[in-house]
Write an enzyme that holds these catalytic residues in place. Structure first.
Site, PDB file in Angstrom:
ATOM      1  N   LYS A  89     -79.840  -7.750 -42.594  1.00 19.68           N
ATOM      2  CA  LYS A  89     -80.914  -8.644 -42.159  1.00 19.68           C
ATOM      3  C   LYS A  89     -80.737  -9.071 -40.690  1.00 19.68           C
ATOM      4  O   LYS A  89     -81.702  -9.369 -40.010  1.00 19.68           O
ATOM      5  CB  LYS A  89     -80.974  -9.900 -43.041  1.00 19.68           C
ATOM      6  CG  LYS A  89     -81.122  -9.648 -44.534  1.00 19.68           C
ATOM      7  CD  LYS A  89     -82.458  -9.029 -44.890  1.00 19.68           C
ATOM      8  CE  LYS A  89     -82.815  -9.178 -46.357  1.00 19.68           C
ATOM      9  NZ  LYS A  89     -82.000  -8.368 -47.275  1.00 19.68           N
TER      10      LYS A  89
HETATM   11  C1  LIG Z   1     -82.309  -7.582 -48.366  1.00 19.25           C
HETATM   12  C2  LIG Z   1     -81.272  -6.636 -48.798  1.00 19.25           C
HETATM   13  C3  LIG Z   1     -81.597  -5.426 -49.423  1.00 19.25           C
HETATM   14  C4  LIG Z   1     -83.020  -5.052 -49.751  1.00 19.25           C
HETATM   15  O1  LIG Z   1     -83.794  -4.799 -48.591  1.00 19.25           O
HETATM   16  P1  LIG Z   1     -85.377  -4.799 -48.699  1.00 19.25           P
HETATM   17  O2  LIG Z   1     -85.843  -4.660 -47.289  1.00 19.25           O
HETATM   18  O3  LIG Z   1     -85.739  -6.121 -49.293  1.00 19.25           O
HETATM   19  O4  LIG Z   1     -85.770  -3.675 -49.554  1.00 19.25           O
HETATM   20  C5  LIG Z   1     -80.575  -4.553 -49.753  1.00 19.25           C
HETATM   21  N1  LIG Z   1     -79.291  -4.877 -49.519  1.00 19.25           N
HETATM   22  C6  LIG Z   1     -78.927  -6.034 -48.923  1.00 19.25           C
HETATM   23  C7  LIG Z   1     -77.497  -6.328 -48.722  1.00 19.25           C
HETATM   24  C8  LIG Z   1     -79.905  -6.954 -48.541  1.00 19.25           C
HETATM   25  O5  LIG Z   1     -79.538  -8.095 -47.948  1.00 19.25           O
END
Ligand SMILES: *Cc1c(COP(=O)(O)O)cnc(C)c1O
Length: 495
Positions: free
Chosen positions: A113
């Site tokens: 993120k």
């Molecule tokens: C948010 C997240 C995901 C999923 O990503 P999306 O964009 O919501 O599909 C997968 N792994 C981790 C560690 C995340 O923080």
């Protein structure tokens, strides 16, 4: 350069420039902003291979954010991707078990993120300036665990902004919760919800759509925006690392220019994999986009049947950031495969809202041929962690393990030998409990002691993001029901 505008997935109101779409977050009709056209990469992939992360970021983002000046965009990029990452490559690529793990977790909160949320505050404040927005921007964010911390780390003490985060009280890892409740910054607020992520996300969407509240806020000098992946300002920076990954494979001679790669993404809200799809639309040579789900396998079922059905039990797994039954960003894919029809998209989303289920036509199903879906059970996930450790000495987190298992399975079933990039979305230290358990080690230990043991086992140092938790003071302790969220927003804004 072709000007790119953004419009809603749910109606044909006038398209807006990128900066405006970033400021608004969600379109007024509740739809998501989508580009009206896809630009093509205007530098060759081998030219891009000669650039560093910032260079590639500029070349990709300038094509999508066409109302930003070169200076504006380069400044945002410079401020976002630097010493705040603990690897000078920003996203190193690591080969293991015949695949290329794209390590997206070297930012300040050790999950992918950060890749978008380190730059979003800069994009947002630049957008506010460009649009002469005088109001204080209030970011409301629902999080399944990682977004909340990453968004706060990006927005803490950014002038002209406030940020409020809602997370499922019993649905995040211990380290995740500790990271959030110790967040510093006078403009931050964290609230635990007695409910799951979908509850939090639905209520945030509802608060966004509350016209009376919006008007009252405007009078008081506040404007809402979103740091969730529904904001196009999060999606665009995520396209960059897929292009970057391709160029690194090119540089290492794994592929020749023009060769296809497969991309495997552990998926929840469908934001990360959608960014890869957008990269493909911009000319990145991609064979298959492999969408990996955990036991909440709504997306796997959708890709195999064409029916999206959220009416099922919500399962808490060891990959909590993917414990989602309503994948918001799928709406954007639906829009594109419906031939950019806001009418069809709006109708399907209405079905989803009312009945929790929708069915796409056979014609639309053809648009899904770029994707393959798979899923991993809890046992499969633990097995993948064990296997990579045993064979390669490489410790991966449970989300990445879901992708690793699904990719193995895909390879076995199809024999597809196309080089594959696996999005490695979190550091194992963020989910150390599940990781240690999978490795057969004692896991019922205090967080920070466990981190030290994992460090010994993995042969990598404890990340700074975890080390700071040893002494961090707890600053947030609000818990409420879904129904109480709006009242908490008013309290935070002193309204
Ligand atoms: C948010 C997240 C995901 C999923 O990503 P999306 O964009 O919501 O599909 C997968 N792994 C981790 C560690 C995340 O923080």
């Amino acid at each position: 350069m072709k000007e790119i505008l953004y419009k809603s997935t749910r109606s044909d109101s006038l398209p807006v420039p990128a900066s405006k779409a970033i400021l608004m977050g969600l379109a007024k009709d509740g739809g998501l902003f989508v580009p009206t056209d896809f630009p093509s990469l205007d530098k060759s992939l081998s030219d891009l291979a000669g650039m560093d992360y910032r260079g590639v970021a500029y070349e990709v983002m300038k094509l999508m954010l066409t109302d930003f000046t070169e200076d504006e965009l380069k400044n945002c990029i410079k401020n976002a991707y630097g010493d705040n990452f603990d690897d000078k490559e920003i996203v190193p690529v690591r080969k293991a078990d015949g695949a290329y793990f794209l390590e997206l977790f070297h930012g300040p909160t050790i999950a992918f993120k950060d890749m978008a949320l380190q730059i979003l505050p800069h994009l947002l404040t630049t957008s506010a300036r460009k649009n002469a927005e005088q109001k204080e921007i209030v970011i409301l964010t629902a999080t399944s665990g990682d977004t909340g911390k990453a968004a706060m780390a990006g927005f803490a003490d950014v002038a002209g902004t406030r940020i409020m985060v809602f997370y499922p009280k019993d649905g995040v890892s211990s380290i995740q919760e500790r990271q959030m409740v110790t967040q510093k910054g006078d403009n931050t607020c964290v609230v635990g919800i007695r409910g799951n992520f979908d509850d939090a996300q639905s209520e945030v969407k509802k608060i966004f759509g509350d016209t009376a509240l919006r008007e009252e806020m405007a009078e008081k000098g506040f404007a809402f925006s979103s740091a969730n992946s529904i904001n196009i300002g999060r999606l665009v920076p995520q396209i960059v690392y897929y292009v970057f990954a391709y160029t690194r494979l090119l540089k290492e001679g794994v592929i020749k220019e023009g060769d296809k790669i497969n991309i495997v993404v552990p998926t929840g809200n469908f934001g990360n994999i959608l960014a890869a799809y957008y990269g493909m639309k911009m000319g990145l040579p991609v064979g298959k986009l492999i969408c990996a789900s955990n036991s909440n396998k709504v997306l796997f079922d959708f890709f195999t049947t064409g029916t999206y059905d959220r009416n099922r039990e919500f399962i808490l797994t060891s990959s909590p950031s993917m414990d989602i039954l309503i994948s918001s960003n799928l709406e954007r894919l639906i829009y594109h495969i419906s031939g950019d029809s806001s009418e069809k998209t709006a109708a399907l989303m209405k079905d989803l809202g009312k009945k929790g289920v929708y069915c796409i036509t056979d014609e639309m199903k053809e648009g899904l041929s770029d994707f393959a879906g798979g899923y991993a059970t809890e046992e499969n996930t633990a097995e993948a962690i064990r296997k990579l450790y045993k064979e390669e000495g490489y410790v991966i987190d449970p989300h990445t393990a879901v992708a690793a298992f699904v990719y193995d399975d895909y390879r076995r079933q199809t024999g597809d030998k196309t080089p594959a990039v696996i999005a490695s979305t979190a550091s194992p230290f963020k989910f150390e409990n599940s990781v240690m358990r999978a490795l057969g080690e004692p896991a019922d230990l205090p967080d920070l002691e466990l981190a030290d043991r994992l460090s010994d086992k993995a042969g990598v140092p404890v990340p700074e993001a975890v080390n700071v938790l040893r002494t961090a003071e707890i600053r947030h302790n609000i818990v409420c029901d879904r129904q109480g969220m709006k009242a908490e927003v008013r309290k935070f804004l002193e309204m």
